[in-house]
Design an enzyme around this catalytic site. Structure first.
Site, PDB file in Angstrom:
ATOM      1  N   HIS A  51       0.826  -1.218   0.000  1.00 28.87           N
ATOM      2  CA  HIS A  51       0.000   0.000   0.000  1.00 28.87           C
ATOM      3  C   HIS A  51       0.857   1.264   0.000  1.00 28.87           C
ATOM      4  O   HIS A  51       0.421   2.318  -0.471  1.00 28.87           O
ATOM      5  CB  HIS A  51      -0.912   0.033   1.238  1.00 28.87           C
ATOM      6  CG  HIS A  51      -1.896  -1.107   1.274  1.00 28.87           C
ATOM      7  ND1 HIS A  51      -2.492  -1.535   2.437  1.00 28.87           N
ATOM      8  CD2 HIS A  51      -2.368  -1.913   0.299  1.00 28.87           C
ATOM      9  CE1 HIS A  51      -3.298  -2.555   2.173  1.00 28.87           C
ATOM     10  NE2 HIS A  51      -3.233  -2.804   0.880  1.00 28.87           N
TER      11      HIS A  51
ATOM     12  N   PHE B  68      -0.572  -8.286   4.680  1.00 29.72           N
ATOM     13  CA  PHE B  68       0.769  -7.700   4.502  1.00 29.72           C
ATOM     14  C   PHE B  68       0.722  -6.360   3.761  1.00 29.72           C
ATOM     15  O   PHE B  68       1.594  -6.056   2.917  1.00 29.72           O
ATOM     16  CB  PHE B  68       1.691  -8.686   3.763  1.00 29.72           C
ATOM     17  CG  PHE B  68       1.501 -10.104   4.218  1.00 29.72           C
ATOM     18  CD1 PHE B  68       1.771 -10.462   5.533  1.00 29.72           C
ATOM     19  CD2 PHE B  68       1.008 -11.072   3.362  1.00 29.72           C
ATOM     20  CE1 PHE B  68       1.555 -11.759   5.975  1.00 29.72           C
ATOM     21  CE2 PHE B  68       0.785 -12.370   3.797  1.00 29.72           C
ATOM     22  CZ  PHE B  68       1.061 -12.715   5.098  1.00 29.72           C
ATOM     23  N   CYS B  69      -0.291  -5.557   4.063  1.00 26.78           N
ATOM     24  CA  CYS B  69      -0.424  -4.232   3.428  1.00 26.78           C
ATOM     25  C   CYS B  69      -0.438  -4.335   1.909  1.00 26.78           C
ATOM     26  O   CYS B  69       0.133  -3.490   1.209  1.00 26.78           O
ATOM     27  CB  CYS B  69       0.699  -3.280   3.863  1.00 26.78           C
ATOM     28  SG  CYS B  69       0.677  -2.908   5.589  1.00 26.78           S
ATOM     29  N   ALA B  70      -1.040  -5.389   1.400  1.00 23.71           N
ATOM     30  CA  ALA B  70      -1.149  -5.544  -0.056  1.00 23.71           C
ATOM     31  C   ALA B  70      -2.505  -6.186  -0.342  1.00 23.71           C
ATOM     32  O   ALA B  70      -2.582  -7.261  -0.950  1.00 23.71           O
ATOM     33  CB  ALA B  70       0.005  -6.398  -0.570  1.00 23.71           C
TER      34      ALA B  70
END
Ligand code: PMP
Length: 485
Positions: A136, A383-385
């Site tokens: 992100h 995982f911020c994705a």
């Protein structure tokens, strides 16, 4: 069905890596059955533990700590000189052009990409082209400045260079920036950054590489400015490369920084200030508002010197061997699905970041069991994705809508995700063997604890057990004289 790759293909030779001590890597951690075991730390893609020698270096230099630039005292002059030297060490590490590039210390990759998104000028209608693989932090900062388009990736998380070229050609020069990750923090896929740069430059775009995962594990060189495969801006974080402090760097075109007003105006960014007029200082000062993280930059430069002495090639060889071992081990388990490329034969194109799901076991439960019953530290979730995870996990529109509704109601228990094991230079073949053994038990639904999920956070904890941090360093009120010891 998960197609299992051949497990005999990769016969790598393991070379024991010689590296300086990493602090806390074998901390004793408690298990559910009351035993204490040395922790197996496999959460390096999030943050690595620091080198002892860098921590020692900070202790040695701290007595001379003083604010830099205009201080006339000995300590300030010393720190000012060391700060410039440190900047140079960082730039050299990634092959900068010391005349045309600048190193701007930042807190982290996230701050670095926000900095770039704010200093690169976008004319109306200009866009940013990125990929579905991104963290992100290499997506959201751009969205505030320009329209962001995402190149698709296939079910293995791979990008097509033909698709990149097609997109750039069709965009008629609208793409101002192509910003890609050097390596995925979910699948470990390494992107061909220099080939991407050649294509992007052909269509007049600037190339930004999010090096948060790649730089700690591979030798990355930005290459000369007149080479079409040159990387215009590279961003990375020290905390993922065994550096003790929160610091990172942006390296890239001095003239683009010079052409922009500061992202954060303030003390140090100016040559002259009147009530109605400001003259900005030259780069890098105009982009280092306030007091910079002086010790942080020292720590980053020293960490880089340590990594150079270990040798990035040696780091790569060691991590490749362990990655192949892990992929081969997990490939034996039909219940385990690796996200992205799982074939050990392709390890030259990937880092030791391996995300997987275990059939019938929630990702948060698997991560909890690894921690409470095996002393293995991994990470779970998206995982911020999130767009990438939804794609790789084939989340349907309907499932997604349901999940969004639950999130809006404050419930995270159904959020899709995976478990991620990520290697660092301290990991050993024995660590990987224990992880594979642990995942084998989980895949067979064998564990001891009675785990309950917190609906709000989505996390699992074993009934009747929690970590006790009371004896660890903290902030409880000390007798006032204890600070004087
Ligand atoms: N990009 C990638 C690929 C990452 O893995 C991370 C960290 N997980 C970031 C960006 C953000 O880095 P930082 O936390 O240092 O800002």
């Amino acid at each position: 069905m998960n197609v299992k790759p051949s497990t005999t293909a990769v016969q790598l030779k393991h070379v024991n890596l010689a590296y300086p001590e990493v602090i806390g890597i074998r901390n004793q951690v408690p298990l559910l059955d009351s035993r204490y075991v040395p922790q197996i730390f496999l959460d390096n893609a999030a943050s690595t533990k620091p080198f002892q020698c860098v921590s020692n270096f900070l202790q040695e230099i701290q007595p001379y700590y003083s604010n830099i630039h205009r201080g006339k005292g000995f300590d300030s002059s010393f720190c000012t000189q060391r700060y410039q030297e440190a900047r140079h060490v960082v730039g050299e590490f990634v092959g900068w052009d010391c005349e045309r590039d600048v190193v701007i210390p930042v807190r982290s990759t996230t701050e670095g990409i926000n900095l770039l998104a704010n200093i690169i000028h976008f004319a109306p209608g200009q866009t940013v082209l990125t990929t579905l693989l991104e963290h992100h932090s290499n997506d959201l900062p751009w969205r505030r400045q320009a329209k962001v388009e995402h190149l698709p990736v296939n079910e293995k998380g791979q990008l097509s260079l033909d698709e990149l070229e097609r997109h750039l050609k069709a965009s008629n020069g609208r793409v101002r920036v192509v910003s890609v990750t050097g390596a995925s923090n979910v699948t470990g896929t390494i992107l061909p950054i220099h080939e991407i740069a050649v294509i992007a430059h052909k269509y007049g775009a600037l190339v930004v590489v999010d090096g948060a995962q790649l730089v700690p594990h591979r030798q990355v060189q930005m290459r000369p400015h007149d080479d079409p495969s040159h990387i215009d801006f590279l961003v990375f974080s020290g905390h993922k490369m065994n550096c003790p402090l929160g610091v990172g760097a942006v390296v890239g075109h001095r003239n683009i920084f010079d052409a922009a007003t500061p992202y954060q105006p303030g003390g140090g960014t100016v040559s002259s200030v009147h009530l109605d007029q400001v003259i900005w200082a030259d780069t890098p000062n105009r982009n280092e508002a306030g007091t910079p993280n002086i010790l942080g930059l020292f720590a980053l430069a020293r960490t880089i010197q340590v990594l150079e002495s270990v040798g990035m090639e040696a780091v790569e060889t060691h991590e490749r061997y362990l990655t192949a071992q892990l992929l081969q081990g997990l490939a034996q388990l039909p219940q385990v699905k690796i996200l992205g490329e799982s074939n050990p034969e392709t390890i030259q194109n990937r880092l030791g970041v391996v995300s997987f799901t275990v059939e019938g076991v929630h990702h948060a439960l698997a991560a909890a069991i690894l921690s409470y019953e095996w002393g293995i530290a991994v990470r779970n979730g998206c995982f911020c994705a999130q767009p990438l995870l939804r794609h790789l996990l084939k989340v349907t529109k309907k499932q997604d809508l349901l999940c969004q509704e639950e999130i809006l109601q404050g419930n995270q228990h159904n959020v899709p995700g995976a478990v991620r094991a990520s290697l660092g230079l301290h990991n050993t073949a024995a660590d990987i063997q224990t992880l594979v053994e642990a995942v084998t038990c989980i895949a067979r639904q064998q564990w001891q604890g009675n785990y309950k999920q917190d609906v709000i956070t989505g996390e699992f904890s074993p009934q009747g057990f929690c970590f006790n941090f009371n004896d660890l360093p903290g902030f409880k009120t000390e007798p006032s004289n204890s600070f004087y010891r």
